[in-house]
Motif scaffolding. Structure first.
Motif, short mmCIF file in Angstrom:
data_model
loop_
_atom_site.label_atom_id
_atom_site.label_comp_id
_atom_site.label_asym_id
_atom_site.label_seq_id
_atom_site.Cartn_x
_atom_site.Cartn_y
_atom_site.Cartn_z
N ASP A 176 0.93 -1.17 -0.06
CA ASP A 176 -0.02 0.31 -0.13
C ASP A 176 0.99 1.22 0.10
O ASP A 176 0.53 2.13 -0.42
N VAL A 177 2.13 1.16 0.59
CA VAL A 177 3.03 2.34 0.45
C VAL A 177 3.48 2.69 -0.91
O VAL A 177 3.41 3.62 -1.33
N LEU A 178 3.90 1.63 -1.45
CA LEU A 178 4.22 1.72 -2.73
C LEU A 178 3.15 1.94 -3.54
O LEU A 178 3.51 2.95 -4.61
N GLU A 179 2.11 1.52 -3.66
CA GLU A 179 0.99 1.92 -4.64
C GLU A 179 0.61 3.27 -4.29
O GLU A 179 0.30 4.22 -5.17
N ASN A 214 6.54 9.18 -6.01
CA ASN A 214 6.84 10.07 -5.01
C ASN A 214 8.29 9.76 -4.23
O ASN A 214 8.15 8.92 -3.61
N LEU A 215 9.38 10.24 -4.63
CA LEU A 215 10.65 9.69 -4.40
C LEU A 215 10.91 10.06 -2.97
O LEU A 215 11.55 9.59 -2.26
N ARG A 216 10.18 11.29 -2.50
CA ARG A 216 10.41 12.07 -1.37
C ARG A 216 9.84 11.15 -0.09
O ARG A 216 10.59 10.70 0.66
N THR A 217 8.64 10.35 -0.38
CA THR A 217 8.01 9.68 0.43
C THR A 217 8.77 8.41 0.56
O THR A 217 9.15 7.91 1.52
N LEU A 218 9.22 7.69 -0.71
CA LEU A 218 9.83 6.56 -0.54
C LEU A 218 11.29 6.55 0.16
O LEU A 218 11.73 5.72 0.57
N LEU A 277 8.72 16.30 5.10
CA LEU A 277 9.21 15.81 6.39
C LEU A 277 8.47 14.63 6.72
O LEU A 277 6.95 14.69 6.68
N HIS A 278 8.95 13.56 7.26
CA HIS A 278 8.25 12.23 7.45
C HIS A 278 8.82 11.91 8.93
O HIS A 278 9.96 12.01 9.11
N THR A 279 7.99 11.24 9.49
CA THR A 279 8.22 10.59 11.02
C THR A 279 8.12 9.39 11.28
O THR A 279 6.95 8.66 10.36
#
Length: 497
Positions: free
Chosen positions: A99-102, A110-114, A474-476
């Motif tokens: 689900d994260v990849l999709e 979205n390379l920032r999230t990945l 920014l991700h946590t």
């Protein structure tokens, strides 16, 4: 009992002697003998083991960007998510939830999230390996603890700066088992005195109740170390950001904290003689130390110190025993009054011991980095905030700041964000922040309280830095860990509270 107010400090700013500028050329010129034979106080097998661990651990994180580039090239495949996971598993050793990849593939990859998600996965794997395999032998404390007690000390607390260039101060710079040392990092080494006093009380309580690490009637002391940092290669730009790269200001601030801590113990409990304080300056170019030598009463001065880089070269061609004698001689303080007792004799013994261990690290830098690190500045891979992070024992891996609440530690986190704006945002990478809340598995509801604490900090981080959070920069990741065992950190959202 010591006289009340004995440790009241002089608040005036002292000037540190000007350091000799570091010259890479001279370091490389001196490297030949160091690499060929090594220093008599350095164990080359240990250095090789530490080097292998450092390279393998950092490669976990440094390979992420190249792998994501290859994923980007394959974007648009019909089976992209499954293909991407096979690639991740083969090259980085993990898979991401489908689900994260999709979700990251909607409207473009979205390379920032990945990027952040990959950093988080690597950290969890890194933590598991650290605690389960003990690659730094940091859980083997018995022998070093006996050495420490023989010199008159039962516990060590280290307060380094949150700067990632000091993250390895325990396991590398001082060569101490991480399980033996309490490390709490703060920007500028400005540790919380009240929190440190509470920890000291807990340690002394354990000595009274359970005779751990030794019995309370044994005449040993608690050692508190504060470490500021500086750079000889680029003193005006690569010093401590929290103090504007002003070495004298950084050193004075750390000394003030140490003095406040000792005075707090004296004022509250009337037993200041049960603690000693040490001020160390770390040259982040080569891991050498500026060891501030105490006088006969244990008083520390900014102007009085020995430089372990100089000692390293002075003792290179001696045998081990002669090198140890020379180190001990450099710590002797002239006694103007012959009858004055030397209250700091044990402290100088432990300083000589720490210098010997640091010389092994200087040898490491000479052998593997030509005497000076190529990354003079920040090169951290992620920000860590909260409790623990014992598994972070590598230089420039993490900007780590100890905090209980974001309100109390906001200044430290702001320094970290400022650093990562230059490191990551300028390169189009997001800022990964890992939040840690440790808990006591023996205490009912401790885990649940830790989870709520981590979630409060996470919420506050996204609110405080909403400008970065809202645009996906920014991700946590919230993690928990039972600090009473050698278990790894685990993802909070995988737990039921």
């Amino acid at each position: 009992m010591l006289a009340r107010g004995r440790y009241r400090r002089d608040r005036t700013q002292h000037e540190l002697p000007k350091p000799i500028p570091y010259k890479r050329k001279s370091a490389k010129g001196n490297q030949a003998s160091a690499v060929e034979n090594g220093h008599p106080l350095a164990d080359q097998h240990t250095n090789e083991r530490l080097r292998a661990y450092e390279l393998a651990s950092k490669a976990r994180f440094d390979n992420i960007e190249a792998v994501l580039t290859s994923l980007s090239a394959g974007y648009g495949r019909q089976d992209f998510a499954r293909w991407a996971n096979k690639t991740l598993q083969a090259q980085l050793g993990f898979e991401l939830p489908l689900d994260v990849l999709e979700q990251a593939s909607i409207g473009g990859l979205n390379l920032r999230t990945l990027y952040s998600q990959c950093v988080f996965e690597q950290f969890l794997a890194f933590s598991k390996e650290f605690f389960e395999q003990d690659p730094l032998n940091g859980q083997q404390t018995e022998q070093v603890a006996k050495q420490l007690q023989s010199m008159g000390y039962h516990a060590i607390g280290v307060a380094p700066c949150a700067d990632g260039r000091l993250a390895h101060i325990v396991s590398y710079v001082l060569r101490l088992p991480y399980d033996l040392v309490r490390r709490k990092a703060h920007a500028g080494a400005l540790f919380d005195v009240s929190e440190s006093v509470r920890n000291w009380v807990f340690i002394e309580h354990m000595r009274f109740r359970e005779a751990k690490p030794n019995a309370a009637n044994e005449p040993t002391r608690y050692l508190k170390i504060a470490s500021y940092h500086f750079s000889k290669a680029d003193p005006h730009h690569q010093g401590c950001a929290a103090h504007g790269s002003d070495d004298a200001k950084a050193a004075q601030a750390a000394l003030d904290k140490l003095t406040d801590f000792r005075q707090a113990i004296e004022n509250r409990f009337g037993c200041g003689s049960t603690i000693d304080v040490v001020l160390l300056g770390v040259n982040t170019d080569d891991d050498s130390l500026r060891v501030h030598v105490p006088d006969e009463r244990g008083q520390v001065s900014l102007e009085r110190y020995v430089d372990t880089h100089t000692l390293y070269h002075q003792t290179m061609n001696l045998d081990a025993e002669a090198a140890q004698r020379q180190i001990a001689n450099t710590l002797v303080v002239g006694n103007r009054r012959a009858r004055l007792a030397d209250d700091a004799a044990n402290l100088r013994k432990v300083l000589a011991w720490l210098i010997e261990r640091n010389i092994a690290q200087i040898d490491y830098v000479h052998r593997f980095e030509a005497g000076c690190y190529p990354d003079l500045g920040h090169a951290e891979r992620f920000i860590g905030i909260g409790n623990g992070f014992e598994e972070v024992q590598l230089r420039n891996l993490t900007y780590y700041s100890f905090l209980e609440t974001l309100e109390e530690g906001l200044a430290d986190v702001q320094v970290g964000i400022k650093i990562f704006k230059k490191l990551n945002l300028c390169q189009g990478r997001s800022i990964p922040i890992i939040i840690r809340a440790d808990y006591d598995g023996r205490v009912a509801e401790s885990k649940s309280r830790a989870a709520k604490k981590a979630q409060r900090i996470e919420k506050a981080v996204h609110e405080q830095f909403a400008d970065l959070s809202k645009v996906g920069m920014l991700h946590t990741l919230c993690t928990l860990r039972d600090y009473t065992s050698h278990c790894a950190a685990h993802r909070l959202d995988s737990e039921t509270n």
